[in-house]
Design an enzyme around this catalytic site. Structure first.
Site, mmCIF file in Angstrom:
data_model
loop_
_atom_site.group_PDB
_atom_site.id
_atom_site.type_symbol
_atom_site.label_atom_id
_atom_site.label_comp_id
_atom_site.label_asym_id
_atom_site.label_seq_id
_atom_site.Cartn_x
_atom_site.Cartn_y
_atom_site.Cartn_z
ATOM 1 N N TRP A 1 -10.291 -8.671 2.696
ATOM 2 C CA TRP A 1 -10.910 -8.981 1.219
ATOM 3 C C TRP A 1 -10.818 -10.282 1.220
ATOM 4 O O TRP A 1 -11.977 -10.916 0.526
ATOM 5 C CB TRP A 1 -10.418 -8.293 -0.059
ATOM 6 N N ARG B 1 0.850 -1.306 0.150
ATOM 7 C CA ARG B 1 -0.143 -0.101 -0.104
ATOM 8 C C ARG B 1 0.851 1.254 0.012
ATOM 9 O O ARG B 1 0.568 2.167 -0.819
ATOM 10 C CB ARG B 1 -0.813 -0.103 1.201
ATOM 11 N N HIS C 1 0.629 4.062 -2.747
ATOM 12 C CA HIS C 1 0.192 5.576 -2.583
ATOM 13 C C HIS C 1 1.398 6.695 -2.838
ATOM 14 O O HIS C 1 1.073 7.675 -3.115
ATOM 15 C CB HIS C 1 -0.377 5.381 -0.996
#
Ligand code: CCH
Length: 287
Positions: free
Chosen positions: A186, A43, A47
């Site tokens: 998820w 992540r 980002h």
């Protein structure tokens, strides 16, 4: 003039496989989330690079401006300070490696060590000052729809196939109410790179979660797994859905597309002349 300096030539003085191994060494940690820093490193790399704007050639993984406010305080980046701090020990051991290369490499290490494909990687990113940071709002908003996803990813230069391929990274990790307001993983194996995200999207029945938090979905049967509104868009949209189906049926195809798209993501905004050495790192279990 650009506030970002040109890339440093790869002098060959840094042994990047060694730096890879040092990052691999700090991934496992039973006190962190599902036992690995891998997902949050992915992540962080995403980002840092997903701020890119093709039209103005601003943002991207070159710069590591997330070290500074206000970018460090952008809502989308909530929680990433832990990942940046975690990587400090590797930076201290390798002062010649820039933060922007380190974060990018950490994403690659995480993907490969968690069982994902080999991601071609090129060093040479230079760190920039806070002034080079891009304005807030360049990263996707999970509560929006297909138009928004296309606005964000087309701006970086990705197409529909690449949008779906990149989204498969949500097989990894989880949402934390303290970061994003959303909650849950998820997939049931959030520290292993699989095409499970696409399978879950198609196979589970997704219902709106009944809670006071932001609108999200949970699987109807167990309530243990989650999807963001932007995740469900991938099976609702006529152009995205065929790729979800292909990737759910063919993990090799997804590995290949994901490796290409993640490499491209990491190159956004980095000046290159085409003569740079491309690294293909060995996973620690292959050495
Ligand atoms: Fe993501 N992501 N992401 N994402 N993401 C979150 C967590 C992870 C969106 C929203 C969220 C990509 C695309 C999107 C990861 C990789 C990628 C969270 C929870 C939100 C919200 C943050 C929290 O609460 O800690 C949206 C919207 C999009 C739209 O496309 C792409 C692309 C990638 C990588 C290629 C990973 C990995 C995580 C898990 C982080 C962790 O700490 O477990």
């Amino acid at each position: 003039t650009s506030p970002v300096s040109p890339p440093s030539p790869d002098s060959g003085e840094v042994n990047y496989q060694k730096v890879y191994n040092q990052i691999a060494d700090i991934l496992e940690d039973n006190d962190w989330d599902d036992g690995s820093w891998g997902p949050i490193f992915v992540r962080l790399a995403w980002h840092a690079s997903g701020t890119y704007d093709k039209a103005t050639n601003t943002g991207g993984s070159h710069g590591a401006t997330m070290r500074f406010a206000p970018e460090s305080e952008h809502a989308a980046n909530a929680g990433l300070k832990a990942a940046r701090n975690k990587l400090e020990s590797v930076k201290t051991a390798n002062p010649a490696v820039t933060y922007s290369d380190l974060w990018s490499l950490a994403g690659v290490v995480a993907i490969q060590e968690m069982g994902g494909p080999t991601i071609p990687w090129i060093p040479g990113r230079r760190d920039a000052e806070a002034i080079a940071a891009t304005p807030d709002g360049r990263l996707p908003d999970a509560s929006l729809g297909a138009n928004h996803l296309r606005d964000i990813f087309y701006r970086m230069g990705f197409d529909d196939r690449e949008i779906v391929a990149l989204s498969g990274a949500h097989a990894l990790g989880r949402c934390h109410p303290s970061n994003s307001g959303f909650d849950g993983p998820w997939t049931a194996s959030p520290t292993i790179v699989t095409n499970g995200y696409f399978k879950e999207l198609l196979e589970k029945k997704w219902v709106e979660k009944k809670w006071k938090g932001p609108k999200q979905y949970v699987d109807k049967e167990t309530g243990d797994l989650m999807m963001l509104p932007t995740d469900l868009v991938l099976i609702q949209d006529r152009s995205f859905r065929p790729w979800v189906e292909k990737y759910a049926a063919d993990e090799k195809l997804w590995f290949n597309d994901f490796a290409n798209a993640f490499h491209k993501l990491q190159e956004l905004g980095v000046p290159r002349n085409g003569s740079e050495k491309v690294y293909y790192f060995k996973r620690t279990d292959e050495q």
